[in-house]
Design a protein around this motif. Structure first.
Motif, short mmCIF file in Angstrom:
data_model
loop_
_atom_site.label_atom_id
_atom_site.label_comp_id
_atom_site.label_asym_id
_atom_site.label_seq_id
_atom_site.Cartn_x
_atom_site.Cartn_y
_atom_site.Cartn_z
N TYR A 78 -4.62 -4.80 6.91
CA TYR A 78 -5.33 -3.52 6.89
C TYR A 78 -4.81 -2.62 5.77
CZ TYR A 78 -6.68 1.19 8.46
OH TYR A 78 -7.16 2.48 8.53
N ILE A 79 -3.49 -2.46 5.68
CA ILE A 79 -2.91 -1.58 4.67
C ILE A 79 -3.18 -2.13 3.27
CG2 ILE A 79 -0.74 -0.63 3.77
CD1 ILE A 79 0.29 -0.72 6.70
N THR A 110 1.26 5.30 1.91
CA THR A 110 0.83 6.32 2.86
C THR A 110 1.10 7.70 2.26
OG1 THR A 110 1.17 7.29 5.04
CG2 THR A 110 3.05 6.14 4.08
N GLU A 150 -6.78 -1.28 2.48
CA GLU A 150 -7.05 0.14 2.27
C GLU A 150 -6.39 0.67 1.00
OE1 GLU A 150 -8.92 2.32 4.31
OE2 GLU A 150 -9.63 0.43 5.16
N MET A 154 -3.07 4.55 13.00
CA MET A 154 -3.11 3.51 11.96
C MET A 154 -3.06 2.12 12.61
SD MET A 154 -1.25 1.05 10.24
CE MET A 154 0.46 1.41 10.65
N THR A 165 -4.41 2.94 0.05
CA THR A 165 -3.79 4.22 0.39
C THR A 165 -4.31 4.67 1.74
OG1 THR A 165 -3.59 4.87 -1.93
CG2 THR A 165 -3.45 6.62 -0.29
N ILE A 166 -3.40 5.02 2.64
CA ILE A 166 -3.81 5.47 3.97
C ILE A 166 -3.29 6.88 4.22
CG2 ILE A 166 -3.92 3.13 4.91
CD1 ILE A 166 -1.20 3.64 6.24
N GLY A 205 0.83 -1.20 0.00
CA GLY A 205 0.00 0.00 0.00
C GLY A 205 0.86 1.24 0.00
N ALA A 213 -6.14 -0.52 12.51
CA ALA A 213 -5.95 -1.83 11.89
C ALA A 213 -6.40 -2.94 12.83
CB ALA A 213 -4.47 -2.01 11.52
#
Length: 259
Positions: A239-240, A79, A243, A95, A245-246, A77, A99
């Motif tokens: 989680y990343i 950030t 998602e 974060m 892009t976080i 991913g 998560a």
């Protein structure tokens, strides 16, 4: 890391090579002659960058090295902000807690309200840009598992007060304000609702904290416990990856009320 593994394997090879004896094994009948043999001498091989790799060992290691490098360098991913811990609340801490909460709700049979981890377990920062599996291993090198604890409203109140005294830890699903004068927690909300004495709250945390690690004693005697079969590190990766892009930010989960 790869260089260290190669050097370690070379060292093991040299160790075994050094242990091999070229002398025949004496029988019991030859024992008197053995007593006259000079004692063996010991030596060592210095491990440094100047030590040349053994081609035979390199050939054995190569496929494992390639698989390891492919896994460590995999991008999961991105950030949009630099992630670091610190202060009452941080993007990196948010974060991590987000998560845990999201993944725990997919693994547990019942809803999970809150998440808690500790800043001490988050070992590095993550730079803005792509995030790799290797960075998450550096972020969370410990084999901590996720655990869900059932807490009473009184225990949640104690938890918030102990976190206030500790000047915060990464949390999700709940919020509170620290009174600077008293160092007590106020305005404790779970899912934006005040605590209810009739409710049982479910908190996901690490088995390290649940088992008595750290100083958050409020969670050491829960009403119930559910151990989830997932490492914190794997929860972060999942989680990343999900998602894509976080952009975690400080959003007022823990605030300070000054006199």
């Amino acid at each position: 890391m790869i260089t260290r593994i190669g050097l370690a394997c070379t060292a093991i090879f040299l160790l075994f090579a050094g242990c091999k004896s070229a002398e025949p094994v004496a029988t019991s009948a030859e024992a008197p002659a053995m007593a006259q043999v000079a004692p063996p001498t010991a030596g060592y091989t210095a491990i440094s960058d100047a030590l040349q790799a053994d081609p035979t060992i390199e050939a054995i290691i190569a496929p494992y090295r390639q698989r390891l490098e492919a896994g460590v360098n995999e991008e999961i991913g991105t950030t949009t902000v630099h992630l670091q811990k610190g202060g009452l609340e941080s993007g990196l801490g948010n974060m991590a807690a987000d998560a845990m909460l999201q993944v725990a709700n997919t693994l547990s049979g019942k809803p999970v309200d809150m998440a808690l981890t500790n800043n001490g377990g988050l070992r590095v920062t993550i730079s803005k840009g792509p995030i790799t599996v290797g960075e998450i291993f550096e972020l969370m090198p410990f084999e901590n598992m996720m655990t869900v604890l059932d807490l009473s409203a009184t225990q949640v109140d104690s938890l918030a007060n102990q976190l206030a005294a500790a000047r915060g830890e990464p949390i999700a699903g709940f919020s509170f304000t620290i009174d600077e004068a008293t160092q007590k927690a106020h305005d404790i909300l779970v899912n934006n609702q005040p605590l209810s004495a009739d409710r049982t709250y479910r908190l996901v945390t690490s088995d390290y904290l649940a088992n008595g690690g750290g100083r958050i004693a409020a969670i050491w005697q829960p009403l119930g416990r559910e151990d989830l079969n997932m490492l914190l590190r794997d929860a972060f990766i999942e989680y990343i990856r999900g998602e894509g892009t976080i952009s975690p930010a400080v959003e007022g989960r823990i605030t300070l009320r000054t006199p």
